[in-house]
Structures are given as structure tokens and as C-alpha cells.
Design a protein around this motif. Structure first.
Motif, PDB file in Angstrom:
ATOM      1  N   GLU A   9       1.605  -3.371   9.097  1.00 27.21           N
ATOM      2  CA  GLU A   9       2.313  -2.203   9.703  1.00 27.21           C
ATOM      3  C   GLU A   9       3.677  -2.416  10.073  1.00 27.21           C
ATOM      4  O   GLU A   9       4.025  -3.346  10.514  1.00 27.21           O
ATOM      5  CB  GLU A   9       1.288  -1.589  10.857  1.00 27.21           C
ATOM      6  N   GLU A  10       4.402  -1.223   9.795  1.00 27.60           N
ATOM      7  CA  GLU A  10       5.852  -1.368  10.005  1.00 27.60           C
ATOM      8  C   GLU A  10       6.310  -0.237  10.852  1.00 27.60           C
ATOM      9  O   GLU A  10       6.151   0.931  10.489  1.00 27.60           O
ATOM     10  CB  GLU A  10       6.780  -1.648   8.624  1.00 27.60           C
ATOM     11  N   PHE A  11       7.061  -0.357  11.833  1.00 23.82           N
ATOM     12  CA  PHE A  11       7.648   0.941  12.499  1.00 23.82           C
ATOM     13  C   PHE A  11       9.051   1.143  12.409  1.00 23.82           C
ATOM     14  O   PHE A  11       9.541   1.992  13.131  1.00 23.82           O
ATOM     15  CB  PHE A  11       7.078   0.359  14.160  1.00 23.82           C
ATOM     16  N   ILE A  27       7.320   8.670   2.823  1.00 25.39           N
ATOM     17  CA  ILE A  27       6.943   7.677   4.031  1.00 25.39           C
ATOM     18  C   ILE A  27       6.703   6.369   3.677  1.00 25.39           C
ATOM     19  O   ILE A  27       6.590   5.848   2.573  1.00 25.39           O
ATOM     20  CB  ILE A  27       5.285   8.365   4.206  1.00 25.39           C
ATOM     21  N   HIS A  28       7.313   5.457   4.570  1.00 23.21           N
ATOM     22  CA  HIS A  28       7.867   4.235   4.356  1.00 23.21           C
ATOM     23  C   HIS A  28       6.663   3.422   4.236  1.00 23.21           C
ATOM     24  O   HIS A  28       6.412   2.292   3.314  1.00 23.21           O
ATOM     25  CB  HIS A  28       8.722   3.695   5.217  1.00 23.21           C
ATOM     26  N   TRP A  29       5.586   3.393   5.448  1.00 27.57           N
ATOM     27  CA  TRP A  29       4.501   2.495   5.241  1.00 27.57           C
ATOM     28  C   TRP A  29       3.497   3.301   5.837  1.00 27.57           C
ATOM     29  O   TRP A  29       3.679   4.142   6.647  1.00 27.57           O
ATOM     30  CB  TRP A  29       4.456   1.517   6.072  1.00 27.57           C
ATOM     31  N   PRO A  30       2.151   3.447   5.080  1.00 26.58           N
ATOM     32  CA  PRO A  30       1.199   4.459   5.770  1.00 26.58           C
ATOM     33  C   PRO A  30       0.506   3.796   7.232  1.00 26.58           C
ATOM     34  O   PRO A  30       0.182   4.935   7.938  1.00 26.58           O
ATOM     35  CB  PRO A  30      -0.143   3.887   4.761  1.00 26.58           C
ATOM     36  N   ALA A  76       8.801   0.236  -8.514  1.00 28.00           N
ATOM     37  CA  ALA A  76       8.353  -1.322  -8.085  1.00 28.00           C
ATOM     38  C   ALA A  76       9.688  -1.768  -6.990  1.00 28.00           C
ATOM     39  O   ALA A  76      10.840  -1.728  -7.393  1.00 28.00           O
ATOM     40  CB  ALA A  76       8.407  -2.103  -9.524  1.00 28.00           C
ATOM     41  N   TRP A  77       8.990  -2.024  -5.852  1.00 29.92           N
ATOM     42  CA  TRP A  77      10.207  -2.533  -4.764  1.00 29.92           C
ATOM     43  C   TRP A  77       9.788  -4.167  -5.109  1.00 29.92           C
ATOM     44  O   TRP A  77       8.975  -4.851  -5.410  1.00 29.92           O
ATOM     45  CB  TRP A  77      10.151  -2.386  -3.559  1.00 29.92           C
ATOM     46  N   THR A  78      11.092  -4.832  -4.731  1.00 29.30           N
ATOM     47  CA  THR A  78      11.084  -6.278  -4.804  1.00 29.30           C
ATOM     48  C   THR A  78      10.930  -6.783  -6.340  1.00 29.30           C
ATOM     49  O   THR A  78       9.969  -7.658  -6.891  1.00 29.30           O
ATOM     50  CB  THR A  78      10.314  -7.044  -3.946  1.00 29.30           C
ATOM     51  N   ASP A 123       3.562 -11.682   3.573  1.00 23.56           N
ATOM     52  CA  ASP A 123       2.155 -11.191   3.696  1.00 23.56           C
ATOM     53  C   ASP A 123       2.104  -9.632   4.231  1.00 23.56           C
ATOM     54  O   ASP A 123       2.363  -9.314   5.361  1.00 23.56           O
ATOM     55  CB  ASP A 123       1.695 -12.004   4.762  1.00 23.56           C
ATOM     56  N   GLN A 124       2.344  -8.765   3.262  1.00 31.92           N
ATOM     57  CA  GLN A 124       2.579  -7.275   3.457  1.00 31.92           C
ATOM     58  C   GLN A 124       1.414  -6.490   2.900  1.00 31.92           C
ATOM     59  O   GLN A 124       1.736  -5.585   2.159  1.00 31.92           O
ATOM     60  CB  GLN A 124       3.796  -6.942   3.397  1.00 31.92           C
ATOM     61  N   ASP A 125       0.194  -6.873   2.956  1.00 33.25           N
ATOM     62  CA  ASP A 125      -0.774  -5.978   2.369  1.00 33.25           C
ATOM     63  C   ASP A 125      -0.799  -4.561   3.026  1.00 33.25           C
ATOM     64  O   ASP A 125      -1.139  -4.722   4.643  1.00 33.25           O
ATOM     65  CB  ASP A 125      -2.145  -6.575   2.592  1.00 33.25           C
ATOM     66  N   GLY A 168      11.476 -10.334  -7.376  1.00 34.15           N
ATOM     67  CA  GLY A 168      10.877 -11.205  -6.498  1.00 34.15           C
ATOM     68  C   GLY A 168      11.804 -11.804  -5.374  1.00 34.15           C
ATOM     69  O   GLY A 168      11.868 -12.883  -4.673  1.00 34.15           O
ATOM     70  N   ARG A 169      12.616 -10.886  -4.949  1.00 35.80           N
ATOM     71  CA  ARG A 169      13.626 -11.123  -3.896  1.00 35.80           C
ATOM     72  C   ARG A 169      14.426 -12.146  -4.247  1.00 35.80           C
ATOM     73  O   ARG A 169      15.365 -12.775  -3.638  1.00 35.80           O
ATOM     74  CB  ARG A 169      13.218 -11.393  -2.588  1.00 35.80           C
ATOM     75  N   GLY A 170      14.552 -12.654  -5.549  1.00 39.01           N
ATOM     76  CA  GLY A 170      15.616 -13.651  -6.139  1.00 39.01           C
ATOM     77  C   GLY A 170      15.056 -14.909  -6.192  1.00 39.01           C
ATOM     78  O   GLY A 170      15.925 -15.779  -6.228  1.00 39.01           O
ATOM     79  N   SER A 180      15.671   8.590   0.805  1.00 42.58           N
ATOM     80  CA  SER A 180      15.477   7.957   1.900  1.00 42.58           C
ATOM     81  C   SER A 180      14.017   7.852   2.570  1.00 42.58           C
ATOM     82  O   SER A 180      13.200   8.597   1.495  1.00 42.58           O
ATOM     83  CB  SER A 180      16.458   8.346   2.819  1.00 42.58           C
ATOM     84  N   LYS A 181      13.588   7.355   3.517  1.00 40.36           N
ATOM     85  CA  LYS A 181      12.362   6.925   4.005  1.00 40.36           C
ATOM     86  C   LYS A 181      12.042   7.265   5.358  1.00 40.36           C
ATOM     87  O   LYS A 181      13.060   6.779   6.305  1.00 40.36           O
ATOM     88  CB  LYS A 181      12.019   5.546   3.534  1.00 40.36           C
ATOM     89  N   LEU A 182      10.980   7.908   5.749  1.00 40.95           N
ATOM     90  CA  LEU A 182      10.553   8.097   7.057  1.00 40.95           C
ATOM     91  C   LEU A 182       9.861   6.712   7.591  1.00 40.95           C
ATOM     92  O   LEU A 182       8.746   6.319   7.333  1.00 40.95           O
ATOM     93  CB  LEU A 182       9.502   9.014   7.111  1.00 40.95           C
TER      94      LEU A 182
HETATM   95  O1  LIG Z   1      12.794  -3.004   2.765  1.00 36.70           O
HETATM   96  C1  LIG Z   1      11.843  -2.472   3.014  1.00 36.70           C
HETATM   97  O2  LIG Z   1      11.932  -1.328   2.704  1.00 36.70           O
HETATM   98  C2  LIG Z   1      10.736  -2.824   3.991  1.00 36.70           C
HETATM   99  O3  LIG Z   1       9.934  -2.232   4.258  1.00 36.70           O
HETATM  100  C3  LIG Z   1      11.229  -4.180   4.681  1.00 36.70           C
HETATM  101  O4  LIG Z   1      10.517  -4.394   6.056  1.00 36.70           O
HETATM  102  C4  LIG Z   1      10.801  -5.273   3.833  1.00 36.70           C
HETATM  103  O5  LIG Z   1       9.554  -5.319   3.715  1.00 36.70           O
HETATM  104  C5  LIG Z   1      11.150  -6.712   4.501  1.00 36.70           C
HETATM  105  O6  LIG Z   1      12.206  -7.181   4.116  1.00 36.70           O
HETATM  106  C6  LIG Z   1      10.232  -6.962   5.702  1.00 36.70           C
HETATM  107  O7  LIG Z   1      10.628  -8.386   5.853  1.00 36.70           O
END
Ligand SMILES: O=C(O)C(=O)[C@@H](O)[C@H](O)C(=O)CO
Ligand SMILES: NC(=O)C1=CN([C@@H]2O[C@H](COP(=O)(O)OP(=O)(O)OC[C@H]3O[C@@H](n4cnc5c(N)ncnc54)[C@H](OP(=O)(O)O)[C@@H]3O)[C@@H](O)[C@H]2O)C=CC1
Length: 275
Positions: free
Chosen positions: A273-275, A104-107, A183-185, A266-268, A188-190, A71-73
Motif C-alpha cells: 500500500e502506498e499513501f 488512482i495511484h494504488w488501490p 507499463a511502468w518501470t 516488493d510491490q504486489d 527495470g529502473r535501469g 497525474s495520479k491520486l
Molecule cells: O513511482 C511511482 O509511481 C511509485 O508509486 C513509487 O512509489 C515507486 O513505486 C517507488 O519508487 C517505490 O519506491
């Protein structure tokens, strides 16, 4: 099946099961099918709101000891006290005594609390709440800071990685420092990736599917893919990619599809940032 081993001994299978958007009763059923079908590494997150579904499926399977639950924080809980309470809440939600891997999910570099969050993960690991710890979406500069300020590097860095975005620099960093790159996605999310003519040609040469080719390419590069699939047919198809061996030339042709703007969204992580 090939395995990946990190600097502190964490060993993971060649590929794992993504659970984003597998929620509720249907999610439990899909995750149970995946476990029945032989998937052992499961990827969840506090923010997926499905730790309960994952935990239910794991307990129903009767095979807890064979499984590696991740799991992720979330970014909103990087402060030490909140991070510890969130990890404890992940345990309550899954109904498990310990989680095998916590990331940690995102820095969220704009918030600049990821080093504090890393300290909390180290503490949680040392207290036995989780067995192994890592990060997601960390760039070399973020990893260097963890090393400099805590003396400990993650065992896993989970990043966006697929043929349109091969992440050569981060893969090399992981290989050099004993960090497993997940590797996530990976599909390429299909979206259109699975219809690309290069993947179609390589798939035909092996009597495989383009999804299997994308996953086998990731494994060949040294990145552990985490495909998500709801149906047992696709789950089985994806797991079988562990047995598909591509030639060096095929791997190179697929890597050549990479492009600087190849991210799915667009997730550089240096800006996003994601909360
Ligand atoms: O799926 C994840 O772990 C995410 O961080 C999501 O936010 C993913 O990046 C997403 O679907 C954003 O629209
Ligand atoms: N750490 C992070 O920041 C992030 C982590 N992740 C993790 O990575 C996992 C995977 O990423 P995700 O974004 O879900 O995308 P994927 O690249 O795994 O693609 C999933 C999509 O591909 C479809 N699909 C699955 N198998 C096949 C197949 N064999 N042939 C054709 N289509 C297929 C799925 O459909 P269907 O389900 O209907 O079968 C779904 O629509 C997530 O579930 C999550 O665990 C994802 C994003 C960010």
C-alpha cells in the motif's frame, strides 16, 4: 507511430515519458528537452512532487494542445471530498485548466476506499477537471469491483511491466475490456535487465540498444511503456524504439525471461500500500 485506443475513445501514442524523480529546475529542463524531442504523453503524480515542474515545462513549451498530461491520486486521499480537492490541487500545481488523464495511484485494498475514489474521479471527469480517468496497479479483482459497483471501467491501467514481469493476465484483461495497459518501470529502473544476454543478442540483430529492445517488446505485447530518462540522448534513444519491430520469436524469447518474483521491488498491489 502506433497508437493505443481505449473503450471510451482515449487515444495515446506508442510510448510516454516517465517523470518520477525529475524535480525542481533540473526537472523542468529535462521535461522541456523531452517535449522538444517529440514526447507528447507525460506521466506525473501528486506524490512525485513535480506537478509544478511538469506544468512549468508544458507552459514553456508553448505546445499545451499537443500534449497529454497525466497525474495520479495518492492513497491517503481516496475519500470523495479529499480526492476532489486533490485533483483541484493538481490543477493549481500544474497551472493548467484541465489534466488529460488522472489515475488512482494504488488501490490500497486494506483501506478499501478505491471504489469511492473511482466515484470521485468519475465526478471530476464529468465536471471537466480532467478529460479521461484510469487507475494504476489494479488487479482483475479490483477492476471487476469498479465495473460491478460503478458500471464504469478505467480507460488506462498503469502497472509494473518489463521482461522480468510480463503481466500476461492483466494484459489479456485489458485487451478484453478496452483498457490501455501502460507499463511502468519498463527498463527495470535501469538495473541489470539492460545487460541480459537475450536483450543484448536481440539488440545486436537490429543494430539497436537493449533499452530500445525492452521498449519495443512492451509495445509489441500491447503495453504502452513509460520510460524515464534525464538526458536528451537517452530520451531520443527511447523514443526511437517506437520504430523498432521485433520478430514473434524475439518477443517470445524476451517474454520467457518473466518470473513470478520478477517485480523490481516488493510491490504486489494486493498487499503493498502506498499513501
Ligand atoms: O513511482 C511511482 O509511481 C511509485 O508509486 C513509487 O512509489 C515507486 O513505486 C517507488 O519508487 C517505490 O519506491
Ligand atoms: N504508477 C506507479 O505506481 C508507478 C509509475 N511509474 C512511472 O513509470 C516511469 C518509469 O519508471 P522508472 O521507475 O522511472 O524506471 P525506468 O524503467 O523508466 O528506468 C529509469 C532508469 O533507467 C535509466 N535509463 C533511461 N533510459 C535509458 C537508456 N536508454 N539506457 C540506459 N538506461 C536508461 C534512467 O537513467 P537517467 O534518468 O539517468 O537517464 C533511470 O535510471 C516513472 O518515471 C513514473 O512516471 C514508476 C513506478 C511506479
Amino acid at each position: 507511430m502506433r497508437t493505443f485506443t481505449a473503450h471510451a475513445g482515449l487515444t495515446l501514442p506508442a510510448l510516454g515519458f516517465g517523470t518520477y524523480r525529475l524535480n525542481g529546475t533540473e526537472g523542468v529542463a529535462a521535461i522541456e528537452r523531452a517535449i522538444d524531442g517529440g514526447w507528447t504523453l507525460l506521466d506525473s503524480a501528486f506524490n512525485y512532487e513535480n506537478e509544478g515542474a511538469v506544468g512549468r515545462a508544458v507552459r514553456n513549451s508553448g505546445r499545451r494542445d499537443e500534449l497529454i498530461i497525466t497525474s495520479k491520486l495518492p492513497g491517503r486521499h481516496h475519500a470523495r471530498d479529499e480526492a476532489i480537492a486533490t485533483i483541484e490541487e493538481s490543477l493549481f500545481r500544474t497551472g493548467l485548466d484541465v489534466l488529460d488523464l488522472y489515475l488512482i495511484h494504488w488501490p490500497n485494498p486494506g483501506v478499501d476506499k478505491y471504489v469511492e475514489a473511482w466515484g470521485a474521479l468519475i465526478e471530476a471527469r464529468d465536471r471537466g477537471l480532467v478529460k479521461a480517468i484510469g487507475v494504476c496497479n489494479f488487479e482483475p479483482e479490483h477492476l471487476d469491483r469498479l465495473q460491478a459497483e460503478t458500471g464504469e471501467l478505467p480507460q488506462v491501467n498503469q502497472i509494473e511491466l518489463h521482461p522480468y514481469f510480463p503481466q500476461a493476465e492483466l494484459l489479456a484483461y485489458g485487451a478484453e475490456h478496452g483498457i490501455i495497459t501502460e507499463a511502468w518501470t519498463p527498463l527495470g529502473r535501469g538495473y541489470d535487465l539492460l545487460e541480459h544476454p537475450v536483450l543484448t543478442e536481440v539488440a545486436a540483430a537490429h543494430d539497436a540498444t537493449t533499452a530500445q529492445v525492452a521498449l519495443a517488446w512492451s509495445i509489441a505485447l500491447g503495453a504502452l511503456p513509460l520510460p524515464k530518462a534525464a538526458s536528451p540522448e537517452r530520451q531520443a534513444e527511447n523514443l526511437a524504439a517506437a520504430d523498432l519491430e521485433l520478430t514473434d520469436d524475439e518477443v517470445a524469447r524476451i517474454s520467457a525471461l518473466g518470473r513470478p518474483d520478477g517485480r523490481t521491488y516488493d510491490q504486489d498491489p494486493t498487499r503493498y500500500e502506498e499513501f
